[in-house]
Scaffold this motif. Structure first.
Motif, short mmCIF file in Angstrom:
data_model
loop_
_atom_site.label_atom_id
_atom_site.label_comp_id
_atom_site.label_asym_id
_atom_site.label_seq_id
_atom_site.Cartn_x
_atom_site.Cartn_y
_atom_site.Cartn_z
N ILE A 184 0.84 -1.16 -0.02
CA ILE A 184 -0.03 -0.04 0.23
C ILE A 184 0.90 1.27 0.06
CG2 ILE A 184 -1.55 1.25 1.36
CD1 ILE A 184 -2.88 -1.04 2.16
N GLU A 185 2.06 1.12 0.66
CA GLU A 185 2.84 2.43 0.97
C GLU A 185 3.66 2.89 -0.40
OE1 GLU A 185 4.94 2.08 4.24
OE2 GLU A 185 3.24 2.19 5.78
N MET A 186 3.89 1.62 -1.11
CA MET A 186 4.63 1.53 -2.21
C MET A 186 3.96 2.32 -3.50
SD MET A 186 6.72 -1.91 -2.10
CE MET A 186 6.98 -2.20 -3.91
N ARG A 187 2.65 2.22 -3.45
CA ARG A 187 1.96 3.06 -4.45
C ARG A 187 2.01 4.51 -4.31
NH1 ARG A 187 -3.51 -0.74 -3.86
NH2 ARG A 187 -2.52 -2.49 -5.11
N SER A 188 2.45 5.14 -5.32
CA SER A 188 2.61 6.49 -5.47
C SER A 188 1.72 7.33 -6.02
CB SER A 188 4.17 6.90 -6.11
OG SER A 188 4.02 6.43 -7.61
N HIS A 189 1.95 8.61 -6.02
CA HIS A 189 0.76 9.57 -6.72
C HIS A 189 0.65 9.16 -8.12
CE1 HIS A 189 -2.21 12.74 -7.31
NE2 HIS A 189 -1.34 13.24 -8.09
N ARG A 190 1.98 9.09 -8.81
CA ARG A 190 2.00 8.64 -10.21
C ARG A 190 1.67 7.17 -10.67
NH1 ARG A 190 5.89 6.19 -13.43
NH2 ARG A 190 5.96 6.97 -15.57
N GLY A 191 1.70 6.32 -9.73
CA GLY A 191 1.19 5.09 -9.95
C GLY A 191 -0.30 5.14 -9.94
N ILE A 192 -0.96 5.75 -8.90
CA ILE A 192 -2.33 6.01 -8.99
C ILE A 192 -2.81 6.47 -10.12
CG2 ILE A 192 -4.37 6.79 -7.30
CD1 ILE A 192 -2.68 6.41 -5.11
N ARG A 193 -2.24 7.69 -10.54
CA ARG A 193 -2.93 8.35 -11.88
C ARG A 193 -2.43 7.10 -12.92
NH1 ARG A 193 0.07 13.41 -13.23
NH2 ARG A 193 1.87 12.47 -11.63
N LEU A 194 -1.63 6.47 -12.98
CA LEU A 194 -1.67 5.27 -13.97
C LEU A 194 -2.66 4.33 -14.04
CD1 LEU A 194 0.50 4.95 -16.54
CD2 LEU A 194 1.77 3.30 -14.70
N LEU A 195 -3.24 4.18 -12.71
CA LEU A 195 -4.22 3.32 -12.66
C LEU A 195 -5.59 3.84 -12.81
CD1 LEU A 195 -3.47 1.16 -9.23
CD2 LEU A 195 -3.38 0.28 -11.69
N LEU A 196 -5.60 4.91 -12.90
CA LEU A 196 -6.75 5.58 -13.34
C LEU A 196 -6.96 5.98 -14.69
CD1 LEU A 196 -7.12 8.30 -10.26
CD2 LEU A 196 -8.49 6.04 -10.62
N VAL A 197 -6.06 6.03 -15.64
CA VAL A 197 -6.45 6.14 -16.74
C VAL A 197 -7.19 5.21 -17.59
CG1 VAL A 197 -5.05 6.44 -18.81
CG2 VAL A 197 -4.21 7.74 -17.08
N PRO A 198 -6.65 3.67 -17.26
CA PRO A 198 -7.59 2.83 -18.02
C PRO A 198 -8.90 2.58 -17.49
CG PRO A 198 -5.63 1.70 -17.23
CD PRO A 198 -5.68 3.33 -16.66
N LEU A 199 -9.27 3.02 -16.16
CA LEU A 199 -10.57 3.14 -15.56
C LEU A 199 -11.39 4.22 -16.42
CD1 LEU A 199 -9.91 2.41 -11.80
CD2 LEU A 199 -10.66 1.01 -13.44
N MET A 200 -11.10 5.71 -16.20
CA MET A 200 -11.40 6.47 -17.11
C MET A 200 -11.73 6.26 -18.78
SD MET A 200 -9.89 10.00 -15.50
CE MET A 200 -7.98 9.77 -15.95
N LEU A 201 -10.96 5.58 -19.25
CA LEU A 201 -11.08 5.07 -20.63
C LEU A 201 -12.31 4.30 -20.70
CD1 LEU A 201 -10.05 4.98 -23.61
CD2 LEU A 201 -8.80 3.27 -23.02
#
Length: 110
Positions: free
Chosen positions: A26-43
């Motif tokens: 959980i702590e290893m997920r950075s802000h950049r990683g979270i944004r990278l996960l949100l892109v496919p979900l928004m697509l």
């Protein structure tokens, strides 16, 4: 019924290590990683909204082609049923062949 607290339950190393490794991930997920996960979900949400917009616009034309505009509720029902069935099919295919691959194929097909 409560379980008695013993030394074994307090110092359960397997549970402790599982909890520690979970907290590390959980702590290893950075802000950049979270944004990278949100892109496919928004697509996915964009494609779903686009699909619904196309179908909603086409329903009167489909009704006219069938000869009766009053059949629009049946057209919407058929669309919802086929959407539900394809969701189940793509879910099973995702379990069998991997969700990422099936997601990519479904985006290309769309």
């Amino acid at each position: 019924m409560r379980f008695p607290v013993t030394v074994d339950t307090v110092f359960d190393t397997k549970r402790l290590l599982t909890y520690v490794s979970y907290m590390d991930t959980i702590e290893m997920r950075s802000h950049r990683g979270i944004r990278l996960l949100l892109v496919p979900l928004m697509l996915v949400l964009f494609i779903s909204t686009l699909d619904q917009t196309i179908v909603a616009t086409a329903i009167p034309g489909i009704g006219e082609a069938l000869g009766d505009i009053a059949s629009a509720p049946w057209i919407a029902t058929a669309y919802l049923l086929t959407s539900a069935v394809t969701t189940l099919i793509f879910g099973k295919l995702g379990d069998m062949y991997g969700r990422k691959r099936i997601f990519q194929v479904s985006v290309v097909i769309f």
